[in-house]
Structure formats: C-alpha cells, structure tokens
Design a protein around this motif. Structure first.
Motif, short mmCIF file in Angstrom:
data_model
loop_
_atom_site.label_atom_id
_atom_site.label_comp_id
_atom_site.label_asym_id
_atom_site.label_seq_id
_atom_site.Cartn_x
_atom_site.Cartn_y
_atom_site.Cartn_z
N ALA A 2 0.83 -1.20 0.00
CA ALA A 2 0.00 0.00 0.00
C ALA A 2 0.87 1.25 0.00
CB ALA A 2 -0.91 0.00 1.22
N CYS A 3 0.28 2.35 -0.44
CA CYS A 3 0.99 3.63 -0.47
C CYS A 3 1.27 4.11 0.96
CB CYS A 3 0.14 4.65 -1.23
SG CYS A 3 0.98 6.22 -1.50
N HIS A 4 2.29 4.95 1.09
CA HIS A 4 2.63 5.55 2.40
C HIS A 4 1.45 6.29 3.00
CE1 HIS A 4 6.79 4.77 1.33
NE2 HIS A 4 6.56 5.35 0.17
N CYS A 5 0.57 6.84 2.14
CA CYS A 5 -0.51 7.70 2.61
C CYS A 5 -1.66 6.93 3.23
CB CYS A 5 -1.04 8.55 1.45
SG CYS A 5 -2.08 7.63 0.30
N CYS A 15 0.25 8.26 -4.73
CA CYS A 15 0.93 9.55 -4.60
C CYS A 15 2.09 9.70 -5.57
CB CYS A 15 1.39 9.72 -3.17
SG CYS A 15 0.02 9.76 -2.00
N GLY A 16 2.67 8.60 -6.02
CA GLY A 16 3.78 8.66 -6.96
C GLY A 16 3.43 9.43 -8.23
N PHE A 36 2.02 14.01 2.80
CA PHE A 36 2.53 13.08 3.82
C PHE A 36 3.48 12.07 3.15
CE2 PHE A 36 2.50 9.02 5.96
CZ PHE A 36 2.89 9.39 7.23
N SER A 37 3.06 11.53 2.01
CA SER A 37 3.91 10.58 1.28
C SER A 37 5.23 11.22 0.89
CB SER A 37 3.21 10.07 0.02
OG SER A 37 2.22 9.14 0.35
N ALA A 38 5.18 12.51 0.52
CA ALA A 38 6.41 13.21 0.14
C ALA A 38 7.35 13.31 1.34
CB ALA A 38 6.09 14.59 -0.42
N ARG A 65 16.20 11.98 10.58
CA ARG A 65 16.08 11.04 11.72
C ARG A 65 14.64 10.59 11.91
NH1 ARG A 65 18.31 15.15 15.98
NH2 ARG A 65 16.84 16.30 14.71
N VAL A 66 13.70 11.27 11.22
CA VAL A 66 12.28 10.96 11.40
C VAL A 66 11.82 10.05 10.26
CG1 VAL A 66 9.95 11.92 11.44
CG2 VAL A 66 11.82 13.12 12.59
N ARG A 67 11.20 8.93 10.61
CA ARG A 67 10.62 8.03 9.61
C ARG A 67 9.10 8.12 9.78
NH1 ARG A 67 9.69 2.53 9.37
NH2 ARG A 67 10.45 2.26 11.49
N TRP A 68 8.42 8.60 8.73
CA TRP A 68 6.96 8.77 8.78
C TRP A 68 6.30 7.42 8.50
CZ3 TRP A 68 5.14 13.06 10.89
CH2 TRP A 68 6.01 14.15 10.96
#
Ligand SMILES: [Zn+2]
Length: 122
Positions: A2-5, A15-16, A36-38, A65-68
């Motif tokens: 699934a997409c990050h979003c 989102c791509g 958000f995906s970006a 350092r942040v992984r969404w």
C-alpha cells in the motif's frame, strides 16, 4: 504494498503520480495524503511546489532522523473538486530514534491556478 498515505494502491499508482508531476491531486485530502507521502519518501521539491506561494518557506524542514510511518485523516471540510478552499485535520505517526510519536494538525488548503496547495495549520 500500500501507499505511504494509507490508501491501498501501490505508491507508484497513488501519490507517486503526483510526485512525478503526471497528475495533480484533485482534492485537498488527496493533496494532504500526497504531501505526507512526500515527507515519507523525502521529496522536498514536491512539498515546496504544493506550498502556497504566500506561506512557502525556503525549505521543507525534512528531518532525516524521522521516519513517517502512518497517516490518519480525522476530518475534512470543503476541499472537493467543486471547492476552492478546504481543511484537513490529520494525525501523522512517525518514529524518531526508535521512539514512536504522532503530530496532529488542522491544515488549510486553497486552490491556486486550479491546483490545491497547502496554506498552513489553523
Ligand atoms: Zn498515496
């Protein structure tokens, strides 16, 4: 995958498409999801070009350092294909140095030259 979003389509078809410039997000919610995906993929150029010119910062402030890790859409107003303004309240989940965190914002969006852009938090 699934997409990050959070939508079920794979990133390249979700989102791509917006990140590659092949399409513009048709609603404020889809623009929010694509932003958000970006953040998740580190596409700073997309974040800046979907920022309202009046409030656009010099940089998107990406923190390596942040992984969404996940996005929840909590509430939306306006923002559809027939609107020129809208709000999207969301909760974004992340991990930083192994610790889970979340941030919440009620974001304002406007349509400029036919395209949705992010104005800022309420
Ligand atoms: Zn997506």
């Amino acid at each position: 995958m699934a997409c990050h979003c959070g939508l079920s389509a794979p990133y390249r078809d979700c989102c791509g498409r917006f990140h590659r410039g092949e399409a513009a997000a048709p609603t404020a919610e889809l623009l929010m999801r694509s932003r958000f995906s970006a953040f998740a993929v580190g596409d700073e150029a997309y974040l800046l070009r979907t920022w309202h010119p009046a409030s656009r910062p010099p940089g998107a402030g990406l923190d390596r350092r942040v992984r969404w890790t996940g996005l929840e859409i909590l509430e939306t107003t306006g923002g559809s294909v027939v609107h020129t303004e809208g709000t999207v309240r969301f909760r974004a989940h992340y991990r930083k140095r192994g610790r889970a965190g979340a941030m919440e914002e009620n974001s304002r969006f406007a349509r400029v030259d036919g395209r949705w852009v992010y104005e800022g938090g309420l």
